[in-house]
Enzyme design. Structure first.
Site, PDB file in Angstrom:
ATOM      1  N   ARG A   1       0.814  -1.222   0.000  1.00 60.09           N
ATOM      2  CA  ARG A   1       0.000   0.000   0.000  1.00 60.09           C
ATOM      3  C   ARG A   1       0.846   1.270   0.000  1.00 60.09           C
ATOM      4  O   ARG A   1       0.373   2.325  -0.422  1.00 60.09           O
ATOM      5  CB  ARG A   1      -0.999  -0.027   1.153  1.00 60.09           C
TER       6      ARG A   1
ATOM      7  N   GLU B   1       5.075 -10.454  14.680  1.00 56.95           N
ATOM      8  CA  GLU B   1       4.531 -10.852  15.975  1.00 56.95           C
ATOM      9  C   GLU B   1       4.973 -12.271  16.327  1.00 56.95           C
ATOM     10  O   GLU B   1       5.354 -12.558  17.452  1.00 56.95           O
ATOM     11  CB  GLU B   1       3.004 -10.760  15.942  1.00 56.95           C
TER      12      GLU B   1
END
Length: 174
Positions: free
Chosen positions: A58, A95
């Site tokens: 993006r 993560e």
């Protein structure tokens, strides 16, 4: 109407407890998209930017038109294996585990004045890795620019603590 008001929030996506900030509503709005690109470009017009780096994927949406507006080159930083020529890479922590981003080995010249752009900063891990790549190539980072900052996640604080200049058009605290 502000840029922030043009960004849709989708609760519990992609998983429970996440408030997803969806830029597609900003992108489909011709006025919102123009305001976003113009605001970013205007901020850097006097900076003599040589290259605008966009972070996959993006970040590309905003970085390419900003590069055009500034008369600068556009450089993509992509996930591993997506660039066809010789690359340099950097691992960054997710993560759960690690990922890798790459840049073409000839994309940044020594002392290029570089603007880094991504749509959103959350943990800051991807941008931190992108910064390392550009600096390794000898580029001088003028600023890291984001459409959205999620300050509660800590990425913007993390980058500022490392003395990386940072700017965002809007933030969501919840």
């Amino acid at each position: 109407m502000s840029i922030k008001s043009r960004i849709r929030t989708i609760p519990h996506y992609p998983r429970e407890g996440i408030m997803f900030r969806d830029i597609t509503t900003l992108l489909k709005d011709p006025v919102g998209l123009r305001i976003t690109i113009d605001e970013i470009a205007e901020r850097y017009r006097a900076e003599k930017i040589d290259k605008v780096v966009g972070i996959e994927s993006r970040g590309f949406i905003f970085a390419a038109p900003v590069a055009y507006a500034l008369g600068a080159g556009f450089v993509p930083i992509r996930k591993q294996g997506k660039l066809p020529a010789e690359t340099i890479s950097c691992d960054y922590q997710l993560e759960y585990g690690y990922d890798k981003i790459e840049i073409h080995a000839d994309a940044i010249d020594k002392d290029d004045r570089v603007l880094m752009i991504d749509d959103l900063i959350a943990t800051g891990g991807t941008m931190e890795a992108a910064i390392k790549l550009v600096q390794e190539m000898g580029g001088k980072i003028i600023e890291c620019c984001f459409v959205i900052d999620l300050p509660g996640v800590g990425g913007s604080t993390r980058l500022r603590q490392q003395d990386h200049p940072l700017y965002s058009l809007c933030s969501f605290d919840d």
